[in-house]
Design a protein around this motif. Structure first.
Motif, PDB file in Angstrom:
ATOM      1  N   ARG A 260       0.811  -1.229   0.000  1.00  0.00           N
ATOM      2  CA  ARG A 260       0.000   0.000   0.000  1.00  0.00           C
ATOM      3  C   ARG A 260       0.845   1.280   0.000  1.00  0.00           C
ATOM      4  O   ARG A 260       0.367   2.343   0.388  1.00  0.00           O
ATOM      5  CB  ARG A 260      -0.976   0.006   1.183  1.00  0.00           C
ATOM      6  N   THR A 261       2.068   1.184  -0.442  1.00  0.00           N
ATOM      7  CA  THR A 261       2.925   2.377  -0.519  1.00  0.00           C
ATOM      8  C   THR A 261       2.267   3.482  -1.329  1.00  0.00           C
ATOM      9  O   THR A 261       2.347   4.664  -0.978  1.00  0.00           O
ATOM     10  CB  THR A 261       4.285   2.021  -1.154  1.00  0.00           C
ATOM     11  N   PHE A 262       1.592   3.114  -2.416  1.00  0.00           N
ATOM     12  CA  PHE A 262       1.043   4.109  -3.342  1.00  0.00           C
ATOM     13  C   PHE A 262      -0.480   4.259  -3.204  1.00  0.00           C
ATOM     14  O   PHE A 262      -1.130   4.793  -4.101  1.00  0.00           O
ATOM     15  CB  PHE A 262       1.386   3.706  -4.784  1.00  0.00           C
ATOM     16  N   GLN A 263      -1.020   3.828  -2.104  1.00  0.00           N
ATOM     17  CA  GLN A 263      -2.476   3.730  -1.974  1.00  0.00           C
ATOM     18  C   GLN A 263      -3.198   5.068  -2.137  1.00  0.00           C
ATOM     19  O   GLN A 263      -4.329   5.107  -2.618  1.00  0.00           O
ATOM     20  CB  GLN A 263      -2.844   3.114  -0.623  1.00  0.00           C
ATOM     21  N   GLU A 264      -2.574   6.168  -1.747  1.00  0.00           N
ATOM     22  CA  GLU A 264      -3.236   7.471  -1.835  1.00  0.00           C
ATOM     23  C   GLU A 264      -3.175   8.071  -3.239  1.00  0.00           C
ATOM     24  O   GLU A 264      -3.806   9.093  -3.503  1.00  0.00           O
ATOM     25  CB  GLU A 264      -2.591   8.451  -0.850  1.00  0.00           C
ATOM     26  N   LEU A 265      -2.447   7.430  -4.141  1.00  0.00           N
ATOM     27  CA  LEU A 265      -2.231   8.004  -5.475  1.00  0.00           C
ATOM     28  C   LEU A 265      -3.239   7.441  -6.474  1.00  0.00           C
ATOM     29  O   LEU A 265      -2.881   6.854  -7.497  1.00  0.00           O
ATOM     30  CB  LEU A 265      -0.800   7.726  -5.944  1.00  0.00           C
ATOM     31  N   SER A 266      -4.489   7.666  -6.213  1.00  0.00           N
ATOM     32  CA  SER A 266      -5.546   7.066  -7.035  1.00  0.00           C
ATOM     33  C   SER A 266      -5.601   7.634  -8.449  1.00  0.00           C
ATOM     34  O   SER A 266      -6.200   7.019  -9.340  1.00  0.00           O
ATOM     35  CB  SER A 266      -6.906   7.251  -6.353  1.00  0.00           C
ATOM     36  N   GLN A 267      -4.987   8.801  -8.682  1.00  0.00           N
ATOM     37  CA  GLN A 267      -4.996   9.413 -10.015  1.00  0.00           C
ATOM     38  C   GLN A 267      -3.752   9.064 -10.833  1.00  0.00           C
ATOM     39  O   GLN A 267      -3.638   9.475 -11.988  1.00  0.00           O
ATOM     40  CB  GLN A 267      -5.096  10.940  -9.885  1.00  0.00           C
ATOM     41  N   LEU A 268      -2.839   8.303 -10.251  1.00  0.00           N
ATOM     42  CA  LEU A 268      -1.574   8.015 -10.923  1.00  0.00           C
ATOM     43  C   LEU A 268      -1.794   7.221 -12.212  1.00  0.00           C
ATOM     44  O   LEU A 268      -2.517   6.223 -12.228  1.00  0.00           O
ATOM     45  CB  LEU A 268      -0.650   7.233  -9.989  1.00  0.00           C
ATOM     46  N   GLU A 269      -1.140   7.688 -13.287  1.00  0.00           N
ATOM     47  CA  GLU A 269      -1.253   7.041 -14.590  1.00  0.00           C
ATOM     48  C   GLU A 269       0.052   6.373 -15.023  1.00  0.00           C
ATOM     49  O   GLU A 269       0.025   5.398 -15.774  1.00  0.00           O
ATOM     50  CB  GLU A 269      -1.671   8.066 -15.649  1.00  0.00           C
ATOM     51  N   GLN A 270       1.173   6.913 -14.572  1.00  0.00           N
ATOM     52  CA  GLN A 270       2.466   6.340 -14.958  1.00  0.00           C
ATOM     53  C   GLN A 270       3.380   6.260 -13.741  1.00  0.00           C
ATOM     54  O   GLN A 270       3.497   7.217 -12.975  1.00  0.00           O
ATOM     55  CB  GLN A 270       3.142   7.172 -16.050  1.00  0.00           C
ATOM     56  N   LEU A 271       4.026   5.099 -13.584  1.00  0.00           N
ATOM     57  CA  LEU A 271       4.949   4.879 -12.471  1.00  0.00           C
ATOM     58  C   LEU A 271       6.229   4.264 -13.012  1.00  0.00           C
ATOM     59  O   LEU A 271       6.213   3.201 -13.633  1.00  0.00           O
ATOM     60  CB  LEU A 271       4.316   3.943 -11.436  1.00  0.00           C
ATOM     61  N   ARG A 272       7.335   4.963 -12.760  1.00  0.00           N
ATOM     62  CA  ARG A 272       8.634   4.458 -13.211  1.00  0.00           C
ATOM     63  C   ARG A 272       9.471   4.044 -12.008  1.00  0.00           C
ATOM     64  O   ARG A 272       9.818   4.861 -11.152  1.00  0.00           O
ATOM     65  CB  ARG A 272       9.365   5.516 -14.038  1.00  0.00           C
ATOM     66  N   LEU A 273       9.774   2.757 -11.970  1.00  0.00           N
ATOM     67  CA  LEU A 273      10.612   2.189 -10.919  1.00  0.00           C
ATOM     68  C   LEU A 273      11.797   1.436 -11.515  1.00  0.00           C
ATOM     69  O   LEU A 273      12.467   0.673 -10.813  1.00  0.00           O
ATOM     70  CB  LEU A 273       9.777   1.238 -10.050  1.00  0.00           C
ATOM     71  N   ASP A 274      12.055   1.645 -12.782  1.00  0.00           N
ATOM     72  CA  ASP A 274      13.140   0.937 -13.447  1.00  0.00           C
ATOM     73  C   ASP A 274      14.504   1.379 -12.908  1.00  0.00           C
ATOM     74  O   ASP A 274      14.668   2.478 -12.394  1.00  0.00           O
ATOM     75  CB  ASP A 274      13.073   1.151 -14.963  1.00  0.00           C
TER      76      ASP A 274
END
Length: 344
Positions: A260-274
């Motif tokens: 749930r690290t990103f749980q508050e980011l309900s509008q997120l469309e792109q996530l870069r973790l590379d």
């Protein structure tokens, strides 16, 4: 011989007196409707005899701008970056530019100080790239009530303090702090920038960020944290970023992510973790990311993916999984939708 020497010395004295009595005039040049005068590295006067909006003062090897040098000009764009080394500025240095909207001071040696730009209430864009700035004193940007773009990249800033952006226009939209030496961001550093849309903290020396670092940034859509040394990201750090659409965390040193690290980011469309050091994708890491469309996980060290790890990503379109210890991902077992395009 004595009379000759006496006469010669009198001639020298007379010549010196004539030279010293001559008024030292500045060097002036006419450029696109402006008369620009400078003397010994100091811009002393700029007057206008045309209607050109752009004023380009370049290649004069300027070191300073005298107060009140600009004589009530109508210029909206001022360029002072090329071929200058400006290091001495006072609040009055920009007096006489009532309509100025864009100020470019790149590649100088401008030191920030309190109320330095307070004479420019209509300024929309300020660029201070490549100025060797190492700190941001309180009230450096006070008075810039219309500022929308602020470029502070490619300097030597080491820390962002809680008062660094005090009295900066709360409607600022875009802030660049990339390519500095930032290793510390204090809580509440951006709390007054309630309309901020884009924040660049990439290419710095961040190893971690305190909870509250992004407090108040509910309208932020793009956050660049890539190319730092960040080892972990907490849910509490991200909780205020409810409007975030793109989060760039690539090329850091993140090895684990809590559920749930990103749980508050309900509008997120792109996530870069590379380009991190992730080894295990546990269930619920991506909980709450129902709008996520693209996720980049390539070039990690991933060797395990929990069953249902991607089940919350109902709108995901692309998953880039190259450069990990996988040759195949079972969509059904991992919770991926059938339409997701996997690159592996």
């Amino acid at each position: 011989m004595l009379r000759f020497l006496l006469l010669f010395s009198q001639i020298i004295l007379l010549f010196s007196a004539i030279v010293s009595s001559e008024k030292k005039e500045p060097t002036c040049r006419n450029t696109d409707g402006y008369n620009i005068c400078h003397y010994k590295g100091v811009l002393v006067e700029v007057t206008q005899h045309g209607f050109e909006d752009r004023l380009d003062i370049s290649d004069l090897d300027l070191l300073a701008i005298r107060e009140d040098a600009f004589k009530n000009l109508t210029a909206t764009h001022l360029y002072l970056q090329q071929g200058n080394r400006i290091s001495v500025l006072k609040r009055g240095s920009f007096r006489g530019l009532p309509k100025l909207e864009r100020l470019h001071l790149d590649s100088n040696v401008v030191p920030l100080s309190e109320h330095l730009f307070a004479e420019l209430p209509h300024l929309l864009s300020l660029s201070l790239v490549f100025n060797k700035i190492d700190s941001i004193p309180k009230n450096s940007f006070a008075g810039l009530s219309s500022l929308t773009w602020l470029y502070l990249g490619h300097n030597n800033i080491s820390a962002i303090e809680a008062e660094s952006f005090a009295n900066l226009n709360p409607e600022l939209l875009y802030l660049w702090l990339n390519n500095n030496k930032i290793s510390r961001v204090a809580p509440n550093s951006f709390v007054g920038l309630t309309e901020l849309n884009r924040l660049h903290l990439d290419y710095n020396q961040l190893e971690g960020l305190p909870n509250g670092a992004f407090r108040g940034l509910s309208k932020l859509e793009d956050l660049f944290l890539n190319d730092n040394r960040i080892t972990s990201i907490s849910k509490e750090l991200l909780r205020d970023l409810v409007g975030l659409k793109r989060l760039y965390l690539q090329r850091n040193e993140i090895s684990t992510l809590e559920p749930r690290t990103f749980q508050e980011l309900s509008q997120l469309e792109q996530l870069r973790l590379d380009g991190n050091k992730l080894s295990h994708i546990v269930v619920d890491i991506f909980s709450g990311l129902s709008n996520l469309q693209d996720i980049m996980l390539f070039d990690n060290e991933i060797n395990a993916v929990d069953n249902g790890a991607f089940s919350d990503l109902v709108n995901l379109k692309n998953l880039d999984f190259r450069g990990n210890n996988f040759t195949e991902i079972d969509k059904e077992i991992s919770g991926l939708q059938p339409h997701v395009r996997i690159t592996i």
